[in-house]
Design an enzyme around this catalytic site. Structure first.
Site, PDB file in Angstrom:
ATOM      1  CE  LYS A  41      -3.493  -2.177   2.989  1.00  0.00           C
ATOM      2  NZ  LYS A  41      -4.094  -2.136   4.326  1.00  0.00           N
ATOM      3  N   GLY A  42       2.057   1.159   0.559  1.00  0.00           N
ATOM      4  CA  GLY A  42       2.851   2.335   0.925  1.00  0.00           C
ATOM      5  C   GLY A  42       3.163   3.311  -0.186  1.00  0.00           C
ATOM      6  CG  ASP A 100       6.654   2.079   0.817  1.00  0.00           C
ATOM      7  OD1 ASP A 100       7.393   1.167   0.378  1.00  0.00           O
ATOM      8  OD2 ASP A 100       5.854   1.891   1.760  1.00  0.00           O
ATOM      9  CG  ASP A 103      14.125  -1.670   6.740  1.00  0.00           C
ATOM     10  OD1 ASP A 103      15.273  -1.318   7.000  1.00  0.00           O
ATOM     11  OD2 ASP A 103      13.349  -2.101   7.617  1.00  0.00           O
ATOM     12  CG  ASP A 159       1.832   1.258   7.555  1.00  0.00           C
ATOM     13  OD1 ASP A 159       2.735   0.998   6.746  1.00  0.00           O
ATOM     14  OD2 ASP A 159       1.325   0.397   8.298  1.00  0.00           O
TER      15      ASP A 159
HETATM   16  P1  IMP Z   1      12.021  -4.582   3.590  1.00  0.00           P
HETATM   17  O1  IMP Z   1      12.660  -4.794   4.941  1.00  0.00           O
HETATM   18  O2  IMP Z   1      12.935  -3.827   2.665  1.00  0.00           O
HETATM   19  O3  IMP Z   1      11.538  -5.866   3.014  1.00  0.00           O
HETATM   20  O4  IMP Z   1      10.774  -3.644   3.838  1.00  0.00           O
HETATM   21  C1  IMP Z   1       9.520  -4.208   4.001  1.00  0.00           C
HETATM   22  C2  IMP Z   1       8.431  -3.187   4.062  1.00  0.00           C
HETATM   23  O5  IMP Z   1       8.414  -2.730   5.395  1.00  0.00           O
HETATM   24  C3  IMP Z   1       8.539  -1.936   3.192  1.00  0.00           C
HETATM   25  O6  IMP Z   1       8.015  -2.100   1.918  1.00  0.00           O
HETATM   26  C4  IMP Z   1       7.672  -0.997   3.998  1.00  0.00           C
HETATM   27  O7  IMP Z   1       6.316  -1.190   3.651  1.00  0.00           O
HETATM   28  C5  IMP Z   1       7.920  -1.439   5.405  1.00  0.00           C
HETATM   29  N1  IMP Z   1       8.895  -0.568   6.062  1.00  0.00           N
HETATM   30  C6  IMP Z   1      10.237  -0.724   6.192  1.00  0.00           C
HETATM   31  N2  IMP Z   1      10.773   0.284   6.895  1.00  0.00           N
HETATM   32  C7  IMP Z   1       9.744   1.097   7.212  1.00  0.00           C
HETATM   33  C8  IMP Z   1       9.645   2.335   7.924  1.00  0.00           C
HETATM   34  O8  IMP Z   1      10.614   2.914   8.422  1.00  0.00           O
HETATM   35  N3  IMP Z   1       8.391   2.863   8.011  1.00  0.00           N
HETATM   36  C9  IMP Z   1       7.287   2.288   7.471  1.00  0.00           C
HETATM   37  N4  IMP Z   1       7.334   1.132   6.796  1.00  0.00           N
HETATM   38  C10 IMP Z   1       8.558   0.547   6.665  1.00  0.00           C
HETATM   39 MG    MG Z   2       6.271  -1.249   0.886  1.00  0.00          MG
END
Ligand code: IMP
Ligand code: MG
Length: 176
Positions: A41-42, A100, A103, A159
């Protein structure tokens, strides 16, 4: 504004970054009409602003939704597909994925590998935010808005437990 939020990136700074990214994409797409794949959604607010700042004619807009299981702030590394692509929607197309925040990189890596199976002609990645400190899976970013510190971010689509997506600026969420 709730007092647990600290401003990190203001609305005018976001507007300027969106304009810059739209121009970079326009420059690269002068001879092509890309398919935009928005990761829900982000990325919904970022994508809506970005496509309206672009001059490039877009072939079609697609939306996918993936989610990583885990607690609200820490992803588990397991990614589930909630909504995939329509069959044939990116076959032989130039695709730009809109994210969005990246991480650990786990979610984006899964999104990109899934997309590759649909055989696009090319695949590029645009993310508003990059949080490189916690990267576990390498992802190559073609268009980047901002690099952010290892803090929990909310606003402008992102979010915490589904809240704060509507905020027009980007904040860090302070620990309680
Ligand atoms: P990943 O760790 O890169 O797989 O991130 C997974 C998902 O976690 C991202 O697509 C975001 O939706 C969410 N996410 C990671 N870091 C943040 C943050 O600081 N704020 C909000 N959502 C986050
Ligand atoms: Mg995301």
């Amino acid at each position: 504004m709730p007092d647990n939020l600290t401003l990190l990136i203001s609305s005018p700074e976001i507007v300027a970054a969106v304009q810059r990214l739209a121009q970079e994409i326009d420059r690269d797409c002068s001879d092509r009409s890309p398919v935009i794949v928005t990761v829900l959604k982000g990325a919904f607010i970022f994508a809506a602003d970005l496509v309206r700042a672009m001059q490039t004619p877009i072939q079609r807009m697609e939306f996918v939704r993936f989610s990583s299981y885990g607690s609200a702030k820490i992803s588990s590394g397991e990614v589930a597909v909630h909504m995939g692509l329509e069959p044939g929607s990116v076959l032989n197309q130039d695709v730009i994925v809109i994210e969005d925040i990246i991480d650990t990189g786990t979610t984006t890596a899964k999104v990109l590998s899934d997309l590759q199976e649909h055989q696009p002609r090319s695949l590029k990645l645009c993310t508003l935010l990059d949080k490189p400190d916690r990267r576990k899976v390498a992802v190559s970013i073609d268009y980047l808005g901002f690099t952010v510190p290892d803090r929990f971010i909310v606003g402008y689509g992102t979010d915490f437990n589904q809240r704060y997506r509507q905020l027009p600026a980007i904040y860090t969420l302070d620990e309680p």
